[in-house]
Scaffold this active site. Structure first.
Site, PDB file in Angstrom:
ATOM      1  N   LYS A 152       0.822  -1.183  -0.152  1.00  0.00           N
ATOM      2  CA  LYS A 152      -0.241   0.217  -0.312  1.00  0.00           C
ATOM      3  C   LYS A 152       0.948   1.126  -0.031  1.00  0.00           C
ATOM      4  O   LYS A 152       0.411   2.561  -0.872  1.00  0.00           O
ATOM      5  CB  LYS A 152      -1.336  -0.259   1.028  1.00  0.00           C
ATOM      6  CG  LYS A 152      -1.766   1.327   1.146  1.00  0.00           C
ATOM      7  CD  LYS A 152      -3.464   0.882   1.787  1.00  0.00           C
ATOM      8  CE  LYS A 152      -3.700   2.493   1.721  1.00  0.00           C
ATOM      9  NZ  LYS A 152      -5.421   2.268   1.862  1.00  0.00           N
ATOM     10  N   ARG A 166      -3.358   4.268  -7.495  1.00  0.00           N
ATOM     11  CA  ARG A 166      -3.534   3.919  -6.392  1.00  0.00           C
ATOM     12  C   ARG A 166      -5.370   3.130  -6.722  1.00  0.00           C
ATOM     13  O   ARG A 166      -5.764   3.002  -6.082  1.00  0.00           O
ATOM     14  CB  ARG A 166      -3.748   4.749  -5.947  1.00  0.00           C
ATOM     15  CG  ARG A 166      -4.692   5.282  -4.479  1.00  0.00           C
ATOM     16  CD  ARG A 166      -4.259   6.191  -3.912  1.00  0.00           C
ATOM     17  NE  ARG A 166      -4.867   5.797  -2.436  1.00  0.00           N
ATOM     18  CZ  ARG A 166      -4.432   6.571  -1.082  1.00  0.00           C
ATOM     19  NH1 ARG A 166      -3.729   8.048  -1.196  1.00  0.00           N
ATOM     20  NH2 ARG A 166      -5.357   6.375  -0.232  1.00  0.00           N
ATOM     21  N   HIS A 190     -17.382  -3.399   6.588  1.00  0.00           N
ATOM     22  CA  HIS A 190     -16.352  -2.952   4.480  1.00  0.00           C
ATOM     23  C   HIS A 190     -16.100  -4.270   4.381  1.00  0.00           C
ATOM     24  O   HIS A 190     -16.064  -4.632   2.893  1.00  0.00           O
ATOM     25  CB  HIS A 190     -15.808  -1.978   5.224  1.00  0.00           C
ATOM     26  CG  HIS A 190     -14.831  -1.445   3.940  1.00  0.00           C
ATOM     27  ND1 HIS A 190     -15.869  -0.995   2.417  1.00  0.00           N
ATOM     28  CD2 HIS A 190     -13.515  -1.782   3.709  1.00  0.00           C
ATOM     29  CE1 HIS A 190     -14.358  -0.603   1.813  1.00  0.00           C
ATOM     30  NE2 HIS A 190     -13.224  -1.030   2.406  1.00  0.00           N
TER      31      HIS A 190
END
Ligand SMILES: O=C(O)C(=O)C[C@@H](O)[C@H](O)[C@H](O)COP(=O)(O)O
Ligand SMILES: [Zn+2]
Length: 286
Positions: A152, A166, A190
């Protein structure tokens, strides 16, 4: 479920508390909790007196491997997920795996979904490693956390404000956000919605010849190993499709889909016809 508090009312409570405690521009907010807390605190920090510092102390797996890193902050509104927000980098992120020891099973799995997301789209070796290593083992978990944060951080450092690469971190999310919104953020965590979204995105990738059936099955099997949901009943495919247009990746009436290109590869497509998308949704809606 926590996501329903990620709204203007909660944001106002945080801002009110800042004023009541007379925080000034030298003050620092600390986001101590999961992704919802991090997103809201970060957003409050970004607008309080035009922006003050904040640090992230993520206490869930999902927040440690994904949400706390990269500076996306925001809240939901009735139109959709994270539609109001800012890019505002924390001045530090402190991850302590001790917090994860008491994490409920579903919360743990939700974080694994984001780990799998990063492996599928960026790192075939990592995906194969995940297929053969159980993340309930603490040492393996620590390795996976490090690896995910490294992926990330590398992506975000190339494209902080999501003008290009991204967006790949959004694999599965175009679908997940619609599912979360349709279920009022109260049915799925989520990461659970992301797991379903990954399977939907894979159905589309298979239709376009980017992913084989066997690769799709391997990804689904890995998600299921952590008891993540992989199916959602789409009652109205047209409405589901229309909701994609609120996605922040859609522009000029075109929806950008983030897809796996084999395991370890990725692709972004904004020219997929509605018919093909609806056919893919039909394939997973059985
Ligand atoms: O950091 C990113 O970039 C991501 O896309 C990470 C996602 O896992 C995360 O859910 C993010 O908040 C989604 O962003 P959004 O821009 O689609 O709201
Ligand atoms: Zn996510």
């Amino acid at each position: 479920m926590a996501k329903c508090i990620k709204n203007f009312e909660s944001l106002n409570l945080i801002l009110d508390a800042c004023f009541e405690h007379r925080l000034d521009r030298q003050s620092l907010l600390i986001a101590f909790g999961g992704g919802v807390i991090g997103d809201m605190t970060g957003f409050a920090a970004s607008i309080y007196q035009r922006g003050i510092s904040f640090i992230q102390i993520p206490t869930t797996l999902l927040a440690q491997v994904d949400a706390s890193v990269g500076g996306k902050t925001g809240i939901n509104n009735r139109y959709g997920k994270n539609l109001i927000g800012s890019f505002w980098q924390p001045c530090a992120v402190y991850c302590d795996s001790a917090f994860l020891k008491t994490l409920p099973k579903r919360e743990f799995a939700a974080g694994v979904a984001e780990i799998i997301k990063m492996a599928v789209t960026f790192d075939k070796d990592f995906f194969e490693w995940l297929e053969t290593h159980d993340l309930h083992d603490e040492t393996h978990l620590t390795t996976a956390i490090h690896k995910s944060i490294a992926i990330k951080a590398d992506v975000v450092s190339q494209d902080e404000t999501e003008r290009g690469i991204r967006a790949i971190l959004n694999y599965g999310h175009t679908f997940a956000h619609v599912i979360e919104n349709q279920t009022q953020y109260s049915t799925y965590l989520h990461g659970e919605a992301v797991a379903i979204g990954i399977v939907m995105a894979n159905a589309l990738a298979q239709k376009l010849g980017l992913l084989s059936k066997e690769e799709g099955s391997r990804i689904e099997a890995l998600l299921e190993r952590y008891a993540l949901p992989t199916h959602y009943d789409i009652s109205d495919p047209e409405a589901f499709y229309d909701a994609f247009f609120l996605d922040k990746k859609s522009a000029h009436d075109k929806i950008t889909f983030i897809l796996a290109n084999g395991i370890g590869g990725n692709d972004m497509r904004n020219n997929i016809t509605k018919e093909v998308v609806l056919e893919a949704l039909k394939d997973v809606n059985v």
